[in-house]
Design an enzyme around this catalytic site. Structure first.
Site, PDB file in Angstrom:
ATOM      1  CD1 TRP A 103      -2.225  -2.268   1.600  1.00  0.00           C
ATOM      2  CD2 TRP A 103      -3.044  -1.285  -0.150  1.00  0.00           C
ATOM      3  NE1 TRP A 103      -3.253  -2.745   1.217  1.00  0.00           N
ATOM      4  CE2 TRP A 103      -3.834  -2.202   0.114  1.00  0.00           C
ATOM      5  CE3 TRP A 103      -3.454  -0.064  -1.124  1.00  0.00           C
ATOM      6  CZ2 TRP A 103      -4.801  -2.616  -0.846  1.00  0.00           C
ATOM      7  CZ3 TRP A 103      -4.469  -0.202  -1.785  1.00  0.00           C
ATOM      8  CH2 TRP A 103      -5.246  -1.520  -1.997  1.00  0.00           C
ATOM      9  CG  ASP A 173      -3.139   4.649   4.078  1.00  0.00           C
ATOM     10  OD1 ASP A 173      -4.154   4.463   4.781  1.00  0.00           O
ATOM     11  OD2 ASP A 173      -2.785   4.208   3.138  1.00  0.00           O
ATOM     12  CE  LYS A 197      -8.170  -1.736   4.819  1.00  0.00           C
ATOM     13  NZ  LYS A 197      -8.465  -2.840   4.296  1.00  0.00           N
TER      14      LYS A 197
END
Length: 361
Positions: A103, A173, A197
């Site tokens: 990511w 992030d 999430k």
């Protein structure tokens, strides 16, 4: 009553059952208004009240200082990979990024479309099994910002420390570990997180932005991607994802009932401790991540004999232990144990792992 499975999906992930039950109860008739929350105008007094309460609850949970704006926007973290440089990276400047996995590399690749990106540190030298210490970082004091991913959902690496960036804004992030344990928001210029999430359903992204960073977007930045436009319009420049916002607000209330982020941290610590402890004591399962960088949220593991993986997954499915297959890019297994995954789920998984090992070893 329908028996629910234990869901170890990395995202969209498990939601608290109490939240789902409340949403179900209110779905057709929200608070005796005769309509669903999904049918309401986002500018109605009722929905504005829902939105304001969700923001206040999130501020309470994370102790967000007043000089930060909280934005609830469409899209997810991947859109932020472009939105961040469009807002914070002048065309003549550069930004520092830390590479700790898939990511963070995606964020780097996207940011390079808009300017000069310096990869100040990379976990590649450790095969992405450990995070480089800050003494290894090559930061630029003139950088527009420093960006890192606090938890790599796929690889299972997580920072248990906040980097020092001096006067350079720190951008994080936190898609897969926000609200899982306390964090000092004042250390950051910006925090962002895809909702699916630990916050709510997919389609929503939350951004926490220090006010002095607003109003610096490039002239070429689309209006819809300008954080200042979002902030000036209370995240309602256009029609926001109202149902996702409403459900996220319910999750924030649920978190408060669990003792807030501090309460979740105690539970999450115990969940990950039990699972890692079992894996480490077993010769049948392995986790390759350095103990100092192990994720609390996403725990990858492998079987000693990879030929048994499909049998393991089939047996888990039969026991209603769902979504344990590792990401397609790395294989193996992965248990995502976000806030809404109860201790009972982790205990059931360990019981199954023990039984499978006894049967196949």
């Amino acid at each position: 009553m329908t028996k629910r499975a234990y869901n170890f999906c990395a995202g969209p992930a498990a939601l608290p059952e109490a939240v789902l039950q409340q949403a179900q109860k209110e779905l057709l008739d929200w608070q005796s208004k005769g309509v669903s929350i999904m049918e309401m105008s986002h500018r109605s007094d009722e929905f504005v009240g829902v939105a304001n309460q969700a923001e206040q609850d999130l501020r309470d949970l994370l102790s967000i200082p007043e000089h930060y704006k909280v934005l609830f926007m469409q899209g997810g973290a991947s859109q932020q990979f472009a939105q961040i440089p469009l807002n914070f990276l002048p065309e003549s400047s550069s930004a520092d990024y830390i590479d700790t996995g898939i990511w963070s590399r995606k964020s780097i690749d996207e940011a390079r479309r808009y300017g000069n990106i310096n990869v100040a540190a990379s976990a590649k030298k450790y095969d992405y099994f450990s995070i480089p210490g800050q003494n290894e970082w090559q930061l630029n004091k003139q950088a527009a910002y420093v960006h890192y991913t606090t938890n790599e959902t796929i690889g299972g690496l997580q920072f248990d420390w906040i980097p020092e960036s001096g006067d350079v804004p720190l951008v994080a992030d936190m898609s897969s570990d926000i609200l899982s344990r306390p964090v000092d928001v004042s250390r950051f210029g910006m925090i962002y997180a895809g909702a699916q999430k630990n916050i709510g359903p997919s389609g929503l992204v939350v951004a926490i932005v220090r006010e002095d960073l607003l109003g610096k977007a490039r002239a070429s930045c689309p209006t819809m991607l300008d954080y200042k436009v979002a902030a000036d319009n209370g995240s309602m420049y256009n029609t926001p994802p109202t149902f996702s916002w409403y459900l996220s607000g319910l999750v924030f209330k649920w978190l408060k009932e669990q003792g807030g982020v501090e309460g979740m941290a105690k539970l999450n610590f115990e969940k990950q401790r039990l699972l890692y402890e079992y894996i480490d004591k077993s010769d049948f399962y392995t986790n390759p991540i350095s103990k100092s960088a192990r994720s609390w949220m996403n725990i990858p593991f492998r079987l000693a004999d990879a030929r048994l993986e499909q049998a393991f997954l089939a047996g888990a499915q039969e026991r209603a232990l769902l979504n344990l297959q590792g990401h397609r890019s790395v294989g193996g297994m992965r248990a995502s144990i976000y806030n809404a995954v109860p201790m009972a789920a982790v205990e059931a998984l360990i019981d199954y792992m023990r039984a499978f090992e006894k049967e196949k070893a």
